[in-house]
Design a protein around this motif. Structure first.
Motif, mmCIF file in Angstrom:
data_model
loop_
_atom_site.group_PDB
_atom_site.id
_atom_site.type_symbol
_atom_site.label_atom_id
_atom_site.label_comp_id
_atom_site.label_asym_id
_atom_site.label_seq_id
_atom_site.Cartn_x
_atom_site.Cartn_y
_atom_site.Cartn_z
ATOM 1 N N CYS A 131 77.865 -20.116 99.808
ATOM 2 C CA CYS A 131 77.776 -19.009 98.858
ATOM 3 C C CYS A 131 77.795 -17.664 99.591
ATOM 4 O O CYS A 131 78.483 -16.725 99.177
ATOM 5 C CB CYS A 131 76.509 -19.142 98.016
ATOM 6 S SG CYS A 131 76.266 -17.818 96.821
ATOM 7 N N VAL A 132 77.044 -17.585 100.684
ATOM 8 C CA VAL A 132 77.022 -16.352 101.474
ATOM 9 C C VAL A 132 78.418 -16.035 102.002
ATOM 10 O O VAL A 132 78.878 -14.885 101.947
ATOM 11 C CB VAL A 132 76.029 -16.470 102.641
ATOM 12 C CG1 VAL A 132 76.134 -15.267 103.573
ATOM 13 C CG2 VAL A 132 74.596 -16.581 102.116
ATOM 14 N N ARG A 133 79.100 -17.080 102.500
ATOM 15 C CA ARG A 133 80.420 -16.854 103.106
ATOM 16 C C ARG A 133 81.474 -16.498 102.071
ATOM 17 O O ARG A 133 82.361 -15.674 102.318
ATOM 18 C CB ARG A 133 80.863 -18.109 103.875
ATOM 19 C CG ARG A 133 82.227 -17.961 104.561
ATOM 20 C CD ARG A 133 82.175 -16.838 105.576
ATOM 21 N NE ARG A 133 83.454 -16.622 106.216
ATOM 22 C CZ ARG A 133 84.389 -15.781 105.777
ATOM 23 N NH1 ARG A 133 84.198 -15.118 104.631
ATOM 24 N NH2 ARG A 133 85.503 -15.604 106.446
ATOM 25 N N THR A 134 81.405 -17.107 100.889
ATOM 26 C CA THR A 134 82.468 -16.913 99.902
ATOM 27 C C THR A 134 82.192 -15.767 98.936
ATOM 28 O O THR A 134 83.124 -15.151 98.425
ATOM 29 C CB THR A 134 82.682 -18.199 99.086
ATOM 30 O OG1 THR A 134 81.455 -18.558 98.440
ATOM 31 C CG2 THR A 134 83.118 -19.338 99.988
ATOM 32 N N VAL A 135 80.917 -15.498 98.658
ATOM 33 C CA VAL A 135 80.572 -14.491 97.649
ATOM 34 C C VAL A 135 79.651 -13.407 98.194
ATOM 35 O O VAL A 135 79.808 -12.218 97.898
ATOM 36 C CB VAL A 135 79.882 -15.170 96.422
ATOM 37 C CG1 VAL A 135 79.508 -14.127 95.375
ATOM 38 C CG2 VAL A 135 80.783 -16.231 95.822
ATOM 39 N N GLY A 136 78.696 -13.823 99.018
ATOM 40 C CA GLY A 136 77.594 -12.942 99.376
ATOM 41 C C GLY A 136 77.936 -11.722 100.202
ATOM 42 O O GLY A 136 77.221 -10.719 100.143
ATOM 43 N N LEU A 137 79.001 -11.796 100.985
ATOM 44 C CA LEU A 137 79.351 -10.645 101.813
ATOM 45 C C LEU A 137 79.779 -9.464 100.956
ATOM 46 O O LEU A 137 79.661 -8.313 101.375
ATOM 47 C CB LEU A 137 80.468 -11.024 102.797
ATOM 48 C CG LEU A 137 80.103 -12.117 103.817
ATOM 49 C CD1 LEU A 137 81.300 -12.417 104.711
ATOM 50 C CD2 LEU A 137 78.903 -11.693 104.650
ATOM 51 N N GLN A 138 80.273 -9.748 99.750
ATOM 52 C CA GLN A 138 80.676 -8.676 98.842
ATOM 53 C C GLN A 138 79.629 -8.419 97.758
ATOM 54 O O GLN A 138 79.542 -7.318 97.224
ATOM 55 C CB GLN A 138 82.017 -9.015 98.168
ATOM 56 C CG GLN A 138 83.210 -9.091 99.116
ATOM 57 C CD GLN A 138 83.265 -10.399 99.874
ATOM 58 O OE1 GLN A 138 82.792 -11.426 99.401
ATOM 59 N NE2 GLN A 138 83.838 -10.356 101.070
ATOM 60 N N HIS A 139 78.826 -9.449 97.426
ATOM 61 C CA HIS A 139 77.863 -9.327 96.333
ATOM 62 C C HIS A 139 76.501 -9.869 96.764
ATOM 63 O O HIS A 139 76.122 -11.001 96.386
ATOM 64 C CB HIS A 139 78.364 -10.074 95.099
ATOM 65 C CG HIS A 139 79.754 -9.681 94.670
ATOM 66 N ND1 HIS A 139 80.022 -8.509 94.005
ATOM 67 C CD2 HIS A 139 80.950 -10.317 94.834
ATOM 68 C CE1 HIS A 139 81.322 -8.437 93.751
ATOM 69 N NE2 HIS A 139 81.912 -9.514 94.256
#
Length: 299
Positions: A163-171
């Motif tokens: 989740c951090v890698r796919t979404v969290g860096l932007q959100h």
């Protein structure tokens, strides 16, 4: 001997209807344990047992009753084999030849090697990847949790890492909410197994379910980015290998040479996977660091 053989035959017919493990329900085993405890686990006999027990066994918590169960287990196994019956389980486990204080020596050694592989690759990761990389602290935390927590926690943290890698860096806010949800799920799961009922079937289904979420999410991200990020192919191989190797856990057979069972083979097989996974984390973290530095220069 004929009486014992008759009881073994009766047990073989009733085992399918009975709950619990076949071996520890065997009257021969129960009588043996009871007699052993009466002779060795009280009064002067108990003091004698403690005086001759190796110090490493007492430090590991092996009691006189445990020793009786271990010895009587092999008496019962010998009778089963002598009468041509299949090897039974005892208290939910196959019989293992203990080594020192290890009840399952092959699994213990394999677990140690798994932890060692994780530690070596973590040290390499921390050496080659600067702490300023966006994924650095998440990956380091993931490595420590792999060694110290249960399978459910590892899978959930892998989902969190994804989740951090796919979404969290932007959100980042989405990641915070998702982390709270995962912690709540883990708390409920552990509380149910600890306080209400330790249900092996439920635990297996729960781990398979979250494992599928983990596999699908990682694979979808890898397939979406494989042309742009060639190093994600390492992640794809890791995910597919782990999913395939996990089938070993579904195998159920008496341990080879009374030492090597499916669980130990699974542990041994996953050792190289750690190396490949940390290689992916290293490549991906360096890529993110390079991308972050490029954006900073543009700004």
């Amino acid at each position: 001997m004929a009486g014992r053989a008759a009881r073994l035959v009766l047990l073989a017919g009733a085992a399918a209807l009975a709950s619990g493990s076949q071996g520890d329900r065997e009257p021969v085993y129960r009588d043996c344990v009871l007699q052993c405890e009466e002779q060795n686990c009280s009064g002067g006999a108990l003091n004698h047992f403690r005086s001759r027990q190796p110090i490493y066994m007492s430090l590991a918590g092996w009691t006189c009753r445990d020793d009786c169960k271990y010895e009587c287990m092999w008496v019962t196994v010998g009778l089963y084999l002598q009468e041509g019956h299949k090897v039974p389980q005892f208290h939910g486990k196959w019989p293992f030849s203990r080594f020192l204080f290890f009840q399952e020596p092959a699994s213990a050694v394999a677990s140690f090697l798994n932890g060692l592989a994780s530690l070596v690759m973590l040290c390499r990761y921390r050496t080659f990847v600067p702490a300023s990389s966006p994924m650095y602290h998440t990956c380091v935390a993931f490595a420590w949790k792999m060694d110290y927590f249960c399978a459910s926690t590892v899978i959930l943290h892998s989902i969190y890492l994804c989740c951090v890698r796919t979404v969290g860096l932007q959100h980042p806010a989405v990641v915070s909410a998702f982390r709270a949800l995962l912690l709540l799920m883990l708390t409920v799961h552990v509380s149910y197994l600890t306080l209400i009922r330790f249900d092996y079937g439920y635990n297996l289904v729960a781990n398979v379910a979250i494992g599928l979420v983990n596999v699908v999410w990682w694979l979808a991200w890898c397939l979406w980015n494989q042309q742009r990020l060639p190093h994600v192919r390492k992640c794809m191989v890791v995910v597919l290998l782990l999913q395939g190797l996990s089938l070993l856990e579904l195998l159920d057979f008496p341990p080879l040479f009374w030492v090597l069972d499916a669980h130990a083979i699974w542990h041994i097989s996953t050792i190289p996977v750690h190396v490949l996974f940390f290689s992916f984390l290293e490549d991906d973290s360096l890529y993110l660091l390079k991308e972050s530095e490029a954006k900073f220069k543009l700004d």
